[in-house]
Write a protein that holds these residues in place. Sequence first.
Motif, PDB file in Angstrom:
ATOM      1  N   GLN D 170       0.848  -1.188   0.000  1.00  0.00           N
ATOM      2  CA  GLN D 170       0.000   0.000   0.000  1.00  0.00           C
ATOM      3  C   GLN D 170       0.887   1.242   0.000  1.00  0.00           C
ATOM      4  O   GLN D 170       1.934   1.271   0.640  1.00  0.00           O
ATOM      5  CB  GLN D 170      -0.963   0.090   1.177  1.00  0.00           C
ATOM      6  CG  GLN D 170      -0.867  -0.991   2.248  1.00  0.00           C
ATOM      7  CD  GLN D 170      -1.767  -0.702   3.447  1.00  0.00           C
ATOM      8  OE1 GLN D 170      -2.856  -0.145   3.306  1.00  0.00           O
ATOM      9  NE2 GLN D 170      -1.307  -1.083   4.613  1.00  0.00           N
ATOM     10  N   VAL D 171       0.439   2.231  -0.728  1.00  0.00           N
ATOM     11  CA  VAL D 171       1.192   3.474  -0.816  1.00  0.00           C
ATOM     12  C   VAL D 171       0.293   4.609  -0.370  1.00  0.00           C
ATOM     13  O   VAL D 171      -0.865   4.683  -0.775  1.00  0.00           O
ATOM     14  CB  VAL D 171       1.688   3.721  -2.257  1.00  0.00           C
ATOM     15  CG1 VAL D 171       2.309   5.109  -2.380  1.00  0.00           C
ATOM     16  CG2 VAL D 171       2.697   2.655  -2.665  1.00  0.00           C
ATOM     17  N   GLY D 172       0.818   5.466   0.487  1.00  0.00           N
ATOM     18  CA  GLY D 172       0.064   6.647   0.891  1.00  0.00           C
ATOM     19  C   GLY D 172       0.922   7.888   0.717  1.00  0.00           C
ATOM     20  O   GLY D 172       2.092   7.897   1.092  1.00  0.00           O
ATOM     21  N   LEU D 173       0.340   8.897   0.109  1.00  0.00           N
ATOM     22  CA  LEU D 173       1.092  10.132  -0.109  1.00  0.00           C
ATOM     23  C   LEU D 173       0.329  11.288   0.508  1.00  0.00           C
ATOM     24  O   LEU D 173      -0.892  11.358   0.400  1.00  0.00           O
ATOM     25  CB  LEU D 173       1.253  10.392  -1.613  1.00  0.00           C
ATOM     26  CG  LEU D 173       2.038   9.328  -2.392  1.00  0.00           C
ATOM     27  CD1 LEU D 173       1.970   9.616  -3.875  1.00  0.00           C
ATOM     28  CD2 LEU D 173       3.480   9.271  -1.925  1.00  0.00           C
ATOM     29  N   ALA D 174       1.064  12.171   1.143  1.00  0.00           N
ATOM     30  CA  ALA D 174       0.418  13.352   1.723  1.00  0.00           C
ATOM     31  C   ALA D 174       1.294  14.581   1.475  1.00  0.00           C
ATOM     32  O   ALA D 174       2.527  14.495   1.524  1.00  0.00           O
ATOM     33  CB  ALA D 174       0.226  13.163   3.232  1.00  0.00           C
ATOM     34  N   ALA D 175       0.617  15.690   1.200  1.00  0.00           N
ATOM     35  CA  ALA D 175       1.341  16.945   1.015  1.00  0.00           C
ATOM     36  C   ALA D 175       0.775  17.975   1.984  1.00  0.00           C
ATOM     37  O   ALA D 175      -0.436  18.084   2.123  1.00  0.00           O
ATOM     38  CB  ALA D 175       1.203  17.436  -0.415  1.00  0.00           C
ATOM     39  N   ASP D 176       1.683  18.722   2.655  1.00  0.00           N
ATOM     40  CA  ASP D 176       1.216  19.775   3.564  1.00  0.00           C
ATOM     41  C   ASP D 176       0.350  20.768   2.809  1.00  0.00           C
ATOM     42  O   ASP D 176      -0.656  21.245   3.299  1.00  0.00           O
ATOM     43  CB  ASP D 176       2.411  20.521   4.175  1.00  0.00           C
ATOM     44  CG  ASP D 176       3.154  19.655   5.174  1.00  0.00           C
ATOM     45  OD1 ASP D 176       2.594  18.606   5.566  1.00  0.00           O
ATOM     46  OD2 ASP D 176       4.279  20.003   5.554  1.00  0.00           O
ATOM     47  N   VAL D 177       0.797  21.091   1.619  1.00  0.00           N
ATOM     48  CA  VAL D 177       0.056  22.014   0.771  1.00  0.00           C
ATOM     49  C   VAL D 177      -0.298  21.290  -0.510  1.00  0.00           C
ATOM     50  O   VAL D 177       0.594  20.853  -1.243  1.00  0.00           O
ATOM     51  CB  VAL D 177       0.922  23.256   0.437  1.00  0.00           C
ATOM     52  CG1 VAL D 177       0.108  24.264  -0.363  1.00  0.00           C
ATOM     53  CG2 VAL D 177       1.475  23.884   1.710  1.00  0.00           C
ATOM     54  N   GLY D 178      -1.581  21.145  -0.759  1.00  0.00           N
ATOM     55  CA  GLY D 178      -2.005  20.439  -1.968  1.00  0.00           C
ATOM     56  C   GLY D 178      -1.891  21.330  -3.184  1.00  0.00           C
ATOM     57  O   GLY D 178      -1.702  22.534  -3.080  1.00  0.00           O
ATOM     58  N   GLY D 179      -1.981  20.756  -4.358  1.00  0.00           N
ATOM     59  CA  GLY D 179      -1.921  21.539  -5.590  1.00  0.00           C
ATOM     60  C   GLY D 179      -2.807  20.878  -6.619  1.00  0.00           C
ATOM     61  O   GLY D 179      -3.370  19.805  -6.361  1.00  0.00           O
TER      62      GLY D 179
END
Lengths: 432, 368, 265, 276
Positions: D170-179
């Motif tokens: 499983q892969v999870g990605l998170a960004a503090d600031v989305g784009g």
Amino acid sequence: MTQSREISLSVPVLARVEGEGALDLEVHGGHIETLRLRIFEPPRLFEKFLEGREYQEVPDMVARICGICPVAYQMSAVQAIEGIFGLAPDPWVRAMRRVFYCGEWIQSHSLHIHLLAAPDFLGYGSVAEMARAHPDTVRRGLALQALGNEIIRLFGGRSVHPVGARVGGFHRAPSRAEVAALQEQVGAALPGAEALVAWTASLNLPNDAQDFVSVALRHPDEYPMNEGRIVSSGGLDIPISDYEAHFVEHQEPHSTALYASLEGRPYLVGPLARLNLNLDRLHTPVREALGRTGIAFPSRNMFHSIVARAAEIHHALLEVTRLLEDYSAPEAPFAPATPRSGTGHGCTEAPRGLLWHRYDLDAAGQVRHARIVPPTSQNQARIEADLRRSLETLGLERDDEALRQQAEMVIRNYDPCISCATHFLTVRVGRR
Amino acid sequence: MAEPGFLPRPRFRHLLAALTAAGYRCLGPKVRDGAIVYEELDSADDLPRGVHDHQQPGAYRLQRDDSPRCFAWANGPQALKPLLFAPREILWTSAAGSDGAIAFHPQMPEALPTAVIGVRACDLAALRLQDQHFLEGPFPDPHYGVRRGNLFLVAVHCTHPAATCFCASTGDGPRAESGFDLALAELDEGFIVTAGSPKGEVLFGQLLLEALDPAQQATADGEIAAAAQAQQRTLPSRNLRDSLFANLHHPRWDDVAQRCLSCANCSSVCPTCFCHAEMEEPALDGSHSAHYRQWDSCFTEGHSYIHGIVIRADTRLRYRQWLTHKLGSWHDQYGRSGCVGCGRCIAWCPVGIDITEEAAAVCGGDHA
Amino acid sequence: MAAAKARLAVHKFSSCDGCQLAFLNLGEDLLRLAELVEIVHFAEAGPVDPEAPVDIAFVEGSISTPEDEERIRQIRKNSRWLITIGACATAGGLQALRNLADGPGWIAEIYAQPGYIHSLATSTPIAAHVPVDLELWGCPVNGRQVLGAVRALLFGVVPALEQDKVCLECKRHQAVCVLVAKGLPCMGPVTLAGCGALCPRFGRDCYACYGPAENPNAAALGRRLEGLGLVPEAVARRFLFINNGAPDFAEAGRHWQEQAHDPEP
Amino acid sequence: MLDPYLPDEVEVLERIQESPTIFTLRLAFTDPEIQARYRFQPGQFNMVYLYGVGEVPISIVSDPEDEHLIDHTIRAVGRVTQGLALLGKGARLGLRGPYGRGWPLQLAEGRDIVLLTGGLGCAPVVSVIHYILRRRERFGRLTILQGVKHTDDLIWRAQYEAWSRLPDVQVGLAADVGGPGWFGQVGPVTVLFDRVHIDPGALMMMCGPEPMMRAAVQELRRRGVAEEDLWLSMERSMHCAIGHCGHCQMGGNFVCRNGPVFPYPEIQALLGERGF
Ligand SMILES: Cc1cc2nc3c(=O)[nH]c(=O)nc-3n(C[C@H](O)[C@H](O)[C@H](O)COP(=O)(O)OP(=O)(O)OC[C@H]3O[C@@H](n4cnc5c(N)ncnc54)[C@H](O)[C@@H]3O)c2cc1C
Ligand code: SF4
Ligand code: SF4
Ligand code: SF4
């Protein structure tokens, strides 16, 4: 109709001089209308900064007037201040100051001969170009320059703004081992220095006899350097404290340097003036080396300055050898000073000539007033006079490039130090 | 080991002669620039006879009297550290071939058998710690190792502690208990000599010592005991690790940061501090390059620099690193405190910050 | 394909020429440098082409005339790397003392016809006028650092700068501390290393010719100097010397000048 | 005595540009004997020497069983790394290593593994991903969590997508600031813990900014993961890499020698403490 060509030549940045200066030349109807050696080193106002400073700070401050001859500034300053305090340097201090000063002569003269002047006489734009054709000569010159720096470093830690000199003597005495190592280097450099005298004399120097007054220090038994009376080829012979009675500085609109004159006339200071006035004080091998050049000294050819510089390098090396014989470090390298108020004068022979200082100190040893007359401003009027003559002799009809080259060569020959002038130089020729 | 013997003062030069004959260059205490430093001795006359020191936080002065003693002073500005862990040395050089190939050349120091005379107990304790650091891990340092292997140590028991000394409190002095080849106790009339190693034993045998008068031993012991008594400073405990780490936010760190110059004098004179930086100095034409190391300190910016971040940007964090390492995490690393009580960081701190005072203030009452 | 040689210039403003000597005193290395790079402008050494575009421009001296201001802007435009050398270029130099005093008044006192002198009232560092890529401190800079910068740039990397304080360098040289052992008012604890701790090795107090180091505690040192017996004016002068224009020193100097005039009760 | 400071020469076999500032250098010792002897554990690092400029610590990202090459993925941030970025195939460097303690891969066998990385591509963890994927049968479920500041900071986007399609990954990605076009979560990396299933018996390996790791540790502790199953890779200034120079100290630890990979209990006390 070249005769009536109107010329306006400007050399905005003079190459291979210390500091920056410019020359403006306006020729009208075949005559020089204006000739200005413009020194635009912005005034740095050292004499004012010194006010309110303590006497101990003076040597470090005046060194900053010139990166090429800081030792000279320090030596004139300590002489003046010690004079006020009634402090006579002991024989060790006196001798080592001469060694220190010799280092500066060797360094500065080698730099001038090889990096600044010689490319002129051999037709190169810079020492790097010259090195390709004359690698050994350049190497010898760089080695002498390095040795001069090494001597300064021994007493001052570094060759630019050395930190070793102080009122009363030196902060530190070199060890016997360090001195022995230096002596060895000096010995090894001597033959090269002697050969340099012959080499400079063999250059294709212009033959240009002219009339000028030489001014230098004169000492009863030494070639002048860190003390003496001020003498001239015109018969002047005064203690340094009388300088202001005979020499006058005035201002010209185009320059931040002040022009000095002796009894209203331009005069020459520097190696040729010194040599002309002190031939009898040279070490014998130097006199002999000069004799072999076939040039008759005293010389009226300004271009013999380069030979005089070489001779002074040779002399300085012999002087170092003499002074460091049987070296031993003293108990203390300086005598403690007790400040008192008064006025003192210092005058020594910087590589470029007479460097005169006057200080008024208060009872706590703080500077009330200072006056500094560097060699370049003393030579400035002389340079302009020479330029005028020299360009007229060359022929004002010559193209700008030829005039510029001639002008630069003449100026450079004086080794003006524009930072020293506390001011500077560019050539600008206008022909109308 | 042989029983201690007595070396009358006039025969002290025999010790130098024996060491020289054994191939050692002899370093010993000498007065230079107003301080007692270890330098090459030409003869016993170079020793600081009748010289005494006065040390206070941020001040060090020498004074002379007509005492015949040559070791009647407490330690000077440096211990053995610079002799083994050089302040600056090239570790290796590299050279680039015209095809871009790189050749690496090790640079080992010259193996110069060196005898040091006058080593103090605190310095021996520090040496032991530096040995642990540089030699006893998985990667022994050959540069340190070469010098260490060539060292002959002549200790002198301390009888004149300075006001800054506190070796009794750390348990490292004033008597040199071990780690020397020979140890001397200085009396007015001469020296009591003890051998402390096989190497020392051999030399001991060459000294033609006289039998020791028990009264002499008693005098010496008394002086050493008095030296311990005379010490004015102490650390709150020999192990301040937990106490320091429990006080990472003590206001005293801010207080000391107002006074500390972050100048690294303390860590430089500290005989146990080992931090160093590696640097590169390439030749102008790029044909070769020297990779050298030099003393660094947790008081510099470079010490904690990692790509754009300085972990310890301000003095509070730097002083805290120094103290928590020296008196705290050293226990984790080498099983004891990194302080041997020599007092150098107190005397040679330009503003006289006193490690014992700071440690006491930070640890307050909560140490064992 | 042989890459073109990097082009180098050395420019001068108000200064003593001492930093340029870092080049002229290089000896054989000067010739080596001339082979490695193309020196397009360096008036004192020969080549004059002040307006040529270059990769590396070394700038000596401070800005003190309106023409200087214009010239430095032009140099900035023409240079990829602009590196200041020395106290004058980096902090205004000793001559920045006029910023603290009456520059025009001083000119009037020295020159009979002050109107001839076209000069600003101030002497300011290069960075006060244009962005500077690298600052080499020191009065004078040392040749080793200057060459190190050239070498790094030729390798394509940013030059490494010395950051330690003179004290650490002093200890590496095993000099005896002159402040502790002689009570001299040494500036080493707040001064940037680079000179090799020359002054203490010569038995004297550092006078801060390399300018302020990182994280200098000028306040603590000032108090210590006072403790050594210096009156507040004298403490102020220690800071207001070769690098009087450097903000850390200027501020400390002002503080002690105020103490001198208006001592706290 | 062997000189532990002396590098050996390596050659760049290949250079791969991963993003505008990140590149991989594939290296091999020019002396085949040295190459043949060279062994390392994932998570260990080398000191990479750029001629005439200096040495920097760089993790090894290649497979430990590949005897022919050593991969380093490097971000150009400063003097040495920017200089390394200029190198191409055939260039020579110095290398010494490997150093330090790597990931606890023996301990990980047969268990679920969660890899958590923050910031720009975290090389030490990528090496573990490769390692596990090549020995898939020896490990349980693999969870890859990556947090970035900005969506643009994500490198190896294609790689993450490819990994997410593998079975039991499983892969999870998170960004503090989305784009625009961001397919992951928005928020700190810890928001991912609610999106994926984490077995309390899993072994955690993490690498990234310390505040991120600290937050993750707290969250995972709350979710019942044991302290000793939390492993962190630390970064400190390193000049010698062998515990001599003192720069990398973090309390009593020399990060170069005792780390760079630590089980949480060993660094717990000072993790996130400014100044250590
Ligand atoms: C264990 C570990 C693993 C890492 N793994 C990776 C990784 O896989 N990928 C990655 O991109 N990053 C990694 N890093 C981070 C990487 O090490 C840093 O980004 C790198 O050190 C930054 O170097 P720089 O280019 O800024 O060079 P700088 O830090 O500027 O220069 C370093 C070198 O320059 C020399 N030097 C410094 N000052 C001077 C001076 N005054 N004079 C002369 N020489 C000097 C020294 O030799 C010094 O070692 C890792 C760090 C650690 C601790
Ligand atoms: S971290 Fe500081 S206290 Fe510790 S060894 Fe290094 S310099 Fe000394
Ligand atoms: S404690 Fe003293 S010696 Fe140490 S860094 Fe601070 S001021 Fe300097
Ligand atoms: S010690 Fe200080 S004043 Fe002396 S040369 Fe160095 S930086 Fe300049």
